[in-house]
Design an enzyme around this catalytic site. Structure first.
Site, PDB file in Angstrom:
ATOM      1  N   GLU A  81      13.176  50.247 -46.585  1.00  0.00           N
ATOM      2  CA  GLU A  81      14.390  49.997 -47.370  1.00  0.00           C
ATOM      3  C   GLU A  81      15.170  48.801 -46.826  1.00  0.00           C
ATOM      4  OE1 GLU A  81      15.234  51.251 -50.193  1.00  0.00           O
ATOM      5  OE2 GLU A  81      13.523  52.612 -50.220  1.00  0.00           O
ATOM      6  N   ASP A 183       8.570  50.552 -56.546  1.00  0.00           N
ATOM      7  CA  ASP A 183       8.371  49.131 -56.243  1.00  0.00           C
ATOM      8  C   ASP A 183       7.287  48.504 -57.110  1.00  0.00           C
ATOM      9  OD1 ASP A 183      10.314  49.359 -54.298  1.00  0.00           O
ATOM     10  OD2 ASP A 183       8.879  49.791 -52.704  1.00  0.00           O
TER      11      ASP A 183
END
Length: 378
Positions: A81, A183
């Site tokens: 992250e 993602d």
């Protein structure tokens, strides 16, 4: 994110821990510890390195190692992250926080129109970081095996690094699945957005994400795997929310509060009896009014505020007794999408529009929806 505790600050980004994180660490530790012999044999085969299990299986060590691996996994998620956030920050996007929670981590970023040139490297940064952590962890397996250590200690280290290596490589592969808003789904949207309008690219990526969510859900039910079912749920909801949010951004792009607000505004005084306010709501078909006292905005009263009191008590009550004080206000130049975010986030129906302390209008949820309907017809 609510129910989160800030545990630190890195590169100017607040790092938070969600309460669900405290539940998942013991769960993961138990799962890893209860399957430690099978997992150790698998790691030995995959890496081609013999593993001494003397210390690994002794006493409570399986569960201690399970806790270590679980914490190591979530540290890898945190790095994942951070990679997203640092790339976004370098591109000028404000990062509000990083929160670790039950299914991993989430970066809370400034809401902006997605730019494929920014979204592509930002989306790839996390998975590639996970791959890097996986490769380094895997390399440490062979480093430990080559060093002359006590066989039991070496076995513990090989197990730990091997497990983390496999988990981070799996995290890399899983995140690159084109299941929007993961993602891989964002990579897909960025690629599509270079060939078609952003709204269409988002719709296609969202539909692909929903397809993966259904697949994960079916597999989860067949295997009786609650984690997969939970992941499926979050992917499906996330794809819907992302597509809807982008639709709002596109429809309300370049629209200001001044374009949607109602003016002049019907107002009430703090001393007005509540029964009279209810009568005004019937007369004007408005469900809320700003409250003015000597020319200044002092509050706002809505039907929901009146409903908090019993019909008998209302007879003796005034506006000041139930109104919301210090209401959120906006200037006419504010973006209408900001008004919608405030209305949705605070669950309110209307926002007074103020210039230099003077009330000049009011914008309601209905006003925003009306503008959206008109923009869709254009």
């Amino acid at each position: 994110m609510e129910a989160s505790l800030q545990i630190g600050n890195l590169a100017g980004i607040p790092v938070k821990l969600h309460w669900s994180f405290l539940l998942v660490i013991p769960l993961f530790a138990w799962i890893i510890g209860s399957q430690i012999v099978l997992t150790t044999e698998l790691i030995a085969v995959l890496f081609g390195v013999p593993i001494d299990m003397t210390l690994i299986t002794a006493g409570f060590n399986p569960y201690i190692l399970g806790t270590v691996v679980a914490l190591g996994l979530f540290f890898g998620v945190f790095i994942h992250e951070m990679a997203h956030s640092l790339i976004a920050k370098a591109k000028g996007i404000e990062i509000h926080s990083i929160t670790l929670l039950i299914l991993g981590g989430v970066s809370q970023m400034e809401e902006t129109m997605p730019d494929p040139k920014i979204e592509l490297p930002m989306a790839l940064a996390g998975p590639l970081t996970s791959l890097g952590v996986g490769i380094v962890s895997s390399a440490l397996v062979y480093v430990v095996a080559a060093i002359n250590l006590d066989p039991g200690v070496a076995g513990v280290l090989i197990f730990t690094f091997g497990y983390l290596g496999l988990l981070n490589v799996l995290l890399f592969g899983f995140n690159l699945l084109p299941a929007f808003p993961m993602d891989g789904g964002r990579v897909l949207r960025a690629w599509l957005a270079r060939r078609m309008p952003l709204s269409r690219a988002t719709r296609i990526a969202a539909d692909v994400g929903k397809g993966f969510a259904v697949l994960f859900g079916l597999v989860g039910f067949l295997l009786l795997n609650p984690i997969l079912i939970l992941i499926a749920f979050f992917i499906y909801i996330g794809a819907n929310q992302e597509a809807t949010s982008l639709r709002y951004n596109i429809l309300l792009q370049d629209v200001t509060v001044a374009d949607a607000m109602s003016s002049p505004v019907t107002t009430v005084e703090p001393t007005m009896p509540l029964p009279r306010v209810v009568e005004m709501m019937y007369e004007t078909k408005h469900l809320g009014f700003p409250v003015m006292e000597r020319g200044s905005l002092v509050g706002i009263i809505a039907l929901a505020d009146i409903h908090k009191t019993s019909p008998i008590d209302r007879e003796a009550m005034q506006v000041r007794d139930v109104m919301t004080r210090n209401p959120t206000t906006l200037p006419p130049s504010a973006s209408l999408i900001d008004a919608l975010r405030i209305i949705t986030g605070q669950n309110i129906g209307r926002i007074p529009v103020v210039v230099d302390g003077d009330l000049v209008g009011i914008v309601t949820r209905t006003d925003v929806l009306r503008v959206m309907e008109l923009r869709e017809e254009e």
